[in-house]
Design a protein around this motif. Structure first.
Motif, mmCIF file in Angstrom:
data_model
loop_
_atom_site.group_PDB
_atom_site.id
_atom_site.type_symbol
_atom_site.label_atom_id
_atom_site.label_comp_id
_atom_site.label_asym_id
_atom_site.label_seq_id
_atom_site.Cartn_x
_atom_site.Cartn_y
_atom_site.Cartn_z
ATOM 1 N N SER A 13 77.011 -14.229 77.517
ATOM 2 C CA SER A 13 76.595 -12.830 76.767
ATOM 3 C C SER A 13 76.934 -11.851 77.562
ATOM 4 O O SER A 13 78.140 -12.098 77.802
ATOM 5 N N SER A 21 74.278 -10.702 70.837
ATOM 6 C CA SER A 21 75.137 -11.732 71.906
ATOM 7 C C SER A 21 75.330 -10.313 73.853
ATOM 8 O O SER A 21 75.918 -10.958 74.032
ATOM 9 N N LEU A 78 73.174 -15.286 74.097
ATOM 10 C CA LEU A 78 74.240 -15.748 72.638
ATOM 11 C C LEU A 78 74.182 -15.651 71.806
ATOM 12 O O LEU A 78 72.934 -16.550 71.940
ATOM 13 N N SER A 104 72.199 -14.053 65.372
ATOM 14 C CA SER A 104 73.511 -12.785 64.306
ATOM 15 C C SER A 104 73.712 -13.086 63.322
ATOM 16 O O SER A 104 74.256 -12.570 62.460
#
Length: 255
Positions: free
Chosen positions: A167, A193, A197, A223
């Motif tokens: 991350s 992230s 992550l 994401s």
């Protein structure tokens, strides 16, 4: 003062970070408590329902502790009253919506509503701490504080990475302050992230009429779905939700 109570709380705090449980020897080693004393502590906690043991000799948090924690959270007026706002935002966004409130010098996610109905889902347990420098909730909270208080909290918590070393996120005070100032200028914080992550989040602080922050409202998700563009689309809805919660925060403060 007797060491029994502090040791018992140390055991509980250790096992919060080990949901699968730990063997007796590991608990004793991690906390530097003699095995005999550790055995007495965990045995009493099991008898009280605050710990449970499995067939392999591991000890984990029991349902009694979880039940008491949930009852306490439900007794906090803002958490209880915020439920319709969280549910509405979750339905609209199709992602996880969370409310976090301060606990001393920490920020903790205390309530959530899941809007994702299929596919990838991000759905961590409530009760986790929102790291100031690495979460949108933490940055949003700091953005509502005076600069000196934000700096003090960042310095106290530090900038260590979370379990996922891949991350990203601020590595020092200067980078963290830049993120806080950006959130203060925009009125919201966006991260991708930095805490976990592949997880992005957008958050806004909820302040009372006198300007003091009371909570943080956030939306989080994978994401690949919660892109920066999608987050910007959701910000106006977060602002409206914040207005509703700000009224509730004032009403619970003066109740």
């Amino acid at each position: 003062m007797s060491t029994a109570v502090p040791r018992a709380f140390s055991v509980l705090e250790l096992l919060v970070t080990s949901p699968s449980g730990l063997p007796l020897g590991k608990i004793a080693e991690e906390l530097a408590i003699p095995p005999s004393a550790t055995h007495r502590i965990v045995t009493e906690l099991v008898d009280l329902g605050y710990l449970r043991s499995d067939s392999e000799g591991n000890y984990a948090l029991g349902l009694q502790l979880v039940s008491q924690a949930l009852r306490h959270l439900a007794s906090i007026p803002l958490v209880e009253l915020a439920r319709p706002t969280l549910d509405q935002l979750a339905e609209l966004s199709g992602e996880l919506v969370r409310l976090s409130i301060p606990d001393g010098d920490h920020l903790v996610w205390v309530a959530k509503s899941q809007g994702a109905r299929g596919g990838l889902r991000y759905d961590p347990d409530a009760g986790r701490e929102a790291r100031f420098a690495r979460t949108s909730s933490g940055l949003a909270w700091l953005s509502a504080l005076p600069e000196d208080q934000a700096i003090a909290r960042l310095q106290a918590q530090g900038f260590e990475r979370d379990d996922d070393s891949r991350s990203s996120g601020p590595r020092d005070l200067d980078e963290a302050l830049a993120a806080v100032r950006e959130a203060r200028e925009r009125g919201f914080a966006f991260t991708d992230s930095t805490h976990e992550l592949g997880i992005a989040a957008v958050a806004v602080p909820v302040s009372r009429a006198d300007g003091t922050p009371a909570a943080v409202l956030s939306i989080a998700g994978p994401s690949v779905r919660l892109t920066r563009e999608r987050a910007l689309e959701l910000v106006p809805h977060l602002f409206r939700g914040r207005e509703d919660l700000a009224v509730l925060a004032d009403s619970t403060l003066h109740a």
